[in-house]
Write a protein that holds these residues in place. Structure first.
Motif, mmCIF file in Angstrom:
data_model
loop_
_atom_site.group_PDB
_atom_site.id
_atom_site.type_symbol
_atom_site.label_atom_id
_atom_site.label_comp_id
_atom_site.label_asym_id
_atom_site.label_seq_id
_atom_site.Cartn_x
_atom_site.Cartn_y
_atom_site.Cartn_z
ATOM 1 N N THR A 262 0.817 -1.218 0.000
ATOM 2 C CA THR A 262 0.000 0.000 0.000
ATOM 3 C C THR A 262 0.850 1.267 0.000
ATOM 4 O O THR A 262 0.348 2.346 -0.337
ATOM 5 N N SER A 263 2.130 1.155 0.342
ATOM 6 C CA SER A 263 2.996 2.347 0.352
ATOM 7 C C SER A 263 3.159 2.932 -1.042
ATOM 8 O O SER A 263 3.353 4.141 -1.197
ATOM 9 N N PHE A 264 3.072 2.086 -2.083
ATOM 10 C CA PHE A 264 3.182 2.588 -3.449
ATOM 11 C C PHE A 264 2.030 3.554 -3.750
ATOM 12 O O PHE A 264 2.224 4.565 -4.433
ATOM 13 N N TYR A 265 0.853 3.240 -3.246
ATOM 14 C CA TYR A 265 -0.299 4.122 -3.437
ATOM 15 C C TYR A 265 -0.135 5.390 -2.605
ATOM 16 O O TYR A 265 -0.330 6.512 -3.105
ATOM 17 N N LYS A 266 0.242 5.222 -1.353
ATOM 18 C CA LYS A 266 0.401 6.372 -0.460
ATOM 19 C C LYS A 266 1.441 7.355 -0.991
ATOM 20 O O LYS A 266 1.301 8.574 -0.829
ATOM 21 N N ASN A 267 2.476 6.835 -1.638
ATOM 22 C CA ASN A 267 3.553 7.680 -2.128
ATOM 23 C C ASN A 267 3.339 8.177 -3.555
ATOM 24 O O ASN A 267 4.228 8.792 -4.146
ATOM 25 N N GLY A 268 2.160 7.905 -4.120
ATOM 26 C CA GLY A 268 1.804 8.488 -5.410
ATOM 27 C C GLY A 268 2.312 7.750 -6.627
ATOM 28 O O GLY A 268 2.385 8.342 -7.711
ATOM 29 N N TYR A 269 2.637 6.455 -6.498
ATOM 30 C CA TYR A 269 3.138 5.702 -7.654
ATOM 31 C C TYR A 269 2.067 4.813 -8.287
ATOM 32 O O TYR A 269 2.347 4.115 -9.265
ATOM 33 N N VAL A 270 0.858 4.848 -7.726
ATOM 34 C CA VAL A 270 -0.267 4.063 -8.241
ATOM 35 C C VAL A 270 -1.394 5.041 -8.571
ATOM 36 O O VAL A 270 -1.632 5.995 -7.816
ATOM 37 N N PRO A 271 -2.104 4.839 -9.685
ATOM 38 C CA PRO A 271 -3.208 5.748 -10.031
ATOM 39 C C PRO A 271 -4.197 5.894 -8.878
ATOM 40 O O PRO A 271 -4.573 4.898 -8.239
ATOM 41 N N PRO A 272 -4.653 7.107 -8.587
ATOM 42 C CA PRO A 272 -5.555 7.343 -7.450
ATOM 43 C C PRO A 272 -6.841 6.524 -7.499
ATOM 44 O O PRO A 272 -7.380 6.148 -6.452
ATOM 45 N N ASN A 273 -7.349 6.242 -8.702
ATOM 46 C CA ASN A 273 -8.621 5.505 -8.803
ATOM 47 C C ASN A 273 -8.435 3.996 -8.668
ATOM 48 O O ASN A 273 -9.399 3.233 -8.784
ATOM 49 N N SER A 280 -11.698 -5.072 -15.040
ATOM 50 C CA SER A 280 -11.210 -4.594 -16.341
ATOM 51 C C SER A 280 -10.492 -3.249 -16.253
ATOM 52 O O SER A 280 -9.889 -2.806 -17.228
ATOM 53 N N ASP A 281 -10.538 -2.597 -15.099
ATOM 54 C CA ASP A 281 -10.048 -1.217 -15.029
ATOM 55 C C ASP A 281 -8.531 -1.098 -15.048
ATOM 56 O O ASP A 281 -7.992 -0.095 -15.527
ATOM 57 N N ASN A 282 -7.811 -2.092 -14.519
ATOM 58 C CA ASN A 282 -6.359 -2.006 -14.641
ATOM 59 C C ASN A 282 -5.953 -2.170 -16.098
ATOM 60 O O ASN A 282 -4.977 -1.565 -16.563
ATOM 61 N N ASN A 283 -6.723 -2.996 -16.858
ATOM 62 C CA ASN A 283 -6.486 -3.104 -18.297
ATOM 63 C C ASN A 283 -6.677 -1.758 -18.981
ATOM 64 O O ASN A 283 -5.819 -1.291 -19.742
ATOM 65 N N THR A 284 -7.827 -1.139 -18.700
ATOM 66 C CA THR A 284 -8.154 0.138 -19.343
ATOM 67 C C THR A 284 -7.150 1.212 -18.984
ATOM 68 O O THR A 284 -6.688 1.972 -19.850
ATOM 69 N N ASN A 285 -6.793 1.282 -17.718
ATOM 70 C CA ASN A 285 -5.836 2.280 -17.262
ATOM 71 C C ASN A 285 -4.497 2.116 -17.961
ATOM 72 O O ASN A 285 -3.895 3.094 -18.419
ATOM 73 N N PHE A 286 -4.041 0.878 -18.063
ATOM 74 C CA PHE A 286 -2.762 0.621 -18.718
ATOM 75 C C PHE A 286 -2.835 0.935 -20.212
ATOM 76 O O PHE A 286 -1.950 1.599 -20.759
ATOM 77 N N LEU A 287 -3.888 0.468 -20.883
ATOM 78 C CA LEU A 287 -4.014 0.683 -22.319
ATOM 79 C C LEU A 287 -4.188 2.157 -22.668
ATOM 80 O O LEU A 287 -3.850 2.580 -23.775
ATOM 81 N N ASN A 288 -4.680 2.954 -21.720
ATOM 82 C CA ASN A 288 -4.751 4.400 -21.907
ATOM 83 C C ASN A 288 -3.432 5.081 -21.591
ATOM 84 O O ASN A 288 -3.345 6.314 -21.596
ATOM 85 N N ARG A 289 -2.421 4.271 -21.272
ATOM 86 C CA ARG A 289 -1.059 4.743 -21.011
ATOM 87 C C ARG A 289 -1.000 5.645 -19.777
ATOM 88 O O ARG A 289 -0.223 6.589 -19.716
ATOM 89 N N ASN A 290 -1.842 5.312 -18.783
ATOM 90 C CA ASN A 290 -1.805 6.035 -17.516
ATOM 91 C C ASN A 290 -0.898 5.360 -16.490
ATOM 92 O O ASN A 290 -0.659 5.915 -15.414
ATOM 93 N N SER A 291 -0.432 4.146 -16.813
ATOM 94 C CA SER A 291 0.537 3.474 -15.951
ATOM 95 C C SER A 291 1.596 2.802 -16.813
ATOM 96 O O SER A 291 1.307 2.330 -17.922
ATOM 97 N N LEU A 292 2.828 2.775 -16.294
ATOM 98 C CA LEU A 292 3.947 2.209 -17.042
ATOM 99 C C LEU A 292 3.898 0.693 -17.090
ATOM 100 O O LEU A 292 4.288 0.079 -18.070
ATOM 101 N N MET A 293 3.438 0.101 -16.024
ATOM 102 C CA MET A 293 3.338 -1.355 -15.954
ATOM 103 C C MET A 293 2.069 -1.741 -15.199
ATOM 104 O O MET A 293 1.505 -0.921 -14.468
ATOM 105 N N THR A 294 1.660 -2.973 -15.377
ATOM 106 C CA THR A 294 0.557 -3.514 -14.582
ATOM 107 C C THR A 294 0.732 -5.009 -14.460
ATOM 108 O O THR A 294 1.424 -5.647 -15.262
#
Length: 464
Positions: A262-273, A280-294
């Motif tokens: 959970t520290s990754f989220y607290k420190n701002g390295y994970v999308p807020p939503n 399906s949302d981690n797929n969508t988030n990644f495919l929209n290029r909002n995260s570098l990896m998933t």
């Protein structure tokens, strides 16, 4: 006198004719029933694929079976989020389908349904092809029926699903990190944080380093977190299904892992939503290029991009997990996908006939390939198809290597039916929500999770 006799004969003839008509009329419903019995329709409820080819591959198998047997099939497709609820509702109403398949059923309800005596023993479906499966695959469908006090095969294994890591290769180059992804545990996770920092310096403020699911609405949260527990050599249940969570060292490990994750989220390295994601949302988030990896418990992400060769071949990559924190090679958790037949199904014999046809390698192989690499074979001979080892494919070949060369282990639901309820309640997703939304400490939520898991296992023990 002659006239009277003729009238009498006419009356007799009318009586005979009426009797014949009544008899024919009375026999008609029986003939209709016999006809309906010969024209029985096999009903199938199946988890809808992420793309049309997967559903079309199944429909082709069904069409071939119908042509071969002259039997009729009615198939309905449901979304992943809807099919389990639909199955439960149909069971409660006493009108379930003949065959039921959910892609997350083995994690959640199948072990419970088997325990409650709601599933048909399908050993006679598996026996003719038993030598085509590994022992671990057979173990995954060998479930306990508490009503009949026996263990047996209560589902049919058809394919497997692993957990995979995907990343944007082109974005990593933009972040000036063209070196190879680190294999060591700490360096691996730091790499994505460094990449995010570099991109933020370039003004790309909407890109996050780690697309990690952290919600109670996604089963992905539990499956990914279970892989993290495995990497840290923490197995909640032993090989006999006995709960080990009450050991002090286990409690501290869970506290530390939840705090770390959970520290990754607290420190701002994970999308807020990410705390509100569905499957399906981690797929969508990644495919929209909002995260570098998933991390995703199937290959649905790269498979969805196969039509765009530039993205599929050049911009996106699939990689194996890093070495475990203690330096050992990763062990991949896998789940076995498995359709079932309910004891209250209308046509269990017909359902067995179809599943016996489906599991023949010449039928099952094309169906799995129709999923475009989202799922993988469990019969060794199906791995011989070059489709799975083509190194020109930077995704399927990597995932195939992960599942064939690395050591694999079944999820805990295959060891204990009680653990399927842990998945159903998304205990780990609740723990993350309590930390990230409600503000509880990792120590507090660990104690809450341990108490609930212990309670679940105790309840299952009392049901025996």
């Amino acid at each position: 006198m002659i006239i009277i006799r003729h009238k009498f004969l006419a009356i007799i003839l009318l009586f005979i004719l009426s009797f014949i008509l009544v008899t024919c009329s009375a026999s008609q419903p029986q003939n209709s029933v016999q006809k309906s019995q010969s024209d029985r329709v096999l009903t199938i409820w199946w988890n809808r694929g992420f793309y049309p080819e997967q559903d079309e591959a199944l429909q082709k198998v069904i069409a071939n079976w119908q042509e071969k047997t002259n039997k009729k099939v009615e198939i309905s497709f449901f979304s992943t989020d809807d099919i389990l609820a639909a199955g439960n509702d149909a069971l409660a109403a006493g009108k379930p389908p003949d065959i039921f398949f959910s892609q997350i059923g083995e994690f959640t309800l199948i072990p419970q349904w088997a325990w409650e005596g709601k599933l048909v023993d399908v050993s006679d479906v598996i026996e003719p092809v038993k030598n085509l499966y590994s022992d671990s695959v057979l173990k995954s469908v060998y479930l306990y029926n508490n009503v009949e006090s026996k263990s047996s095969n209560y589902s049919v294994p058809i394919m497997q699903q692993g957990i995979h890591i995907h990343y944007w290769y082109d974005l990593i180059r933009e972040a000036n990190l063209e070196e190879e992804i680190p294999k060591n545990w700490d360096e691996f996770w730091q790499f994505w944080q460094n990449a995010q920092k570099n991109l933020r310096k370039q003004g790309k403020n909407n890109i996050y380093g780690l697309g990690l699911p952290m919600s109670i609405d996604a089963t992905d949260t539990s499956t990914v977190f279970e892989q993290i527990l495995e990497a840290n050599n923490l197995q909640i249940v032993d090989e006999q299904g006995k709960l080990q969570i009450d050991k002090p060292e286990f409690r501290q490990k869970i506290i530390d892992i939840l705090e770390w994750y959970t520290s990754f989220y607290k420190n701002g390295y994970v999308p807020p939503n990410a705390v509100n994601w569905r499957n399906s949302d981690n797929n969508t988030n990644f495919l929209n290029r909002n995260s570098l990896m998933t991390i995703n418990p199937s290959m649905s992400i790269p498979s969805s991009q196969q039509e765009d060769k530039e993205i599929y071949l050049n911009q996106m990559r699939t990689i194996d997990f890093p070495n475990n924190p203690n330096g050992t090679k990763p062990i991949s958790l896998v789940s076995i996908k498995q359709p079932v037949i309910f004891t209250s199904s209308a046509h269990p014999k017909l359902a067995k006939e179809f599943l016996s046809y489906l599991v023949q390698p010449e039928n099952l192989g094309p169906y799995i390939k129709g999923a475009r690499g989202r799922y993988f074979p469990i019969m060794p001979q199906l791995w011989e198809d070059p489709f799975w080892s083509d190194t020109k494919d930077p995704h399927i070949s990597v995932a195939s290597q992960q599942l064939t060369a690395n050591q694999t282990r079944l999820f805990n639901n295959s060891i204990s039916p009680a653990y399927s309820q842990v998945y159903s309640e998304n205990i780990w997703g609740k723990a993350m929500r309590q930390i990230l939304i409600e503000g509880l400490s990792s120590t507090e939520v660990t104690d809450i999770a341990i108490e609930r898991i212990t309670e679940i296992f105790s309840q299952w023990e009392t049901r025996q």
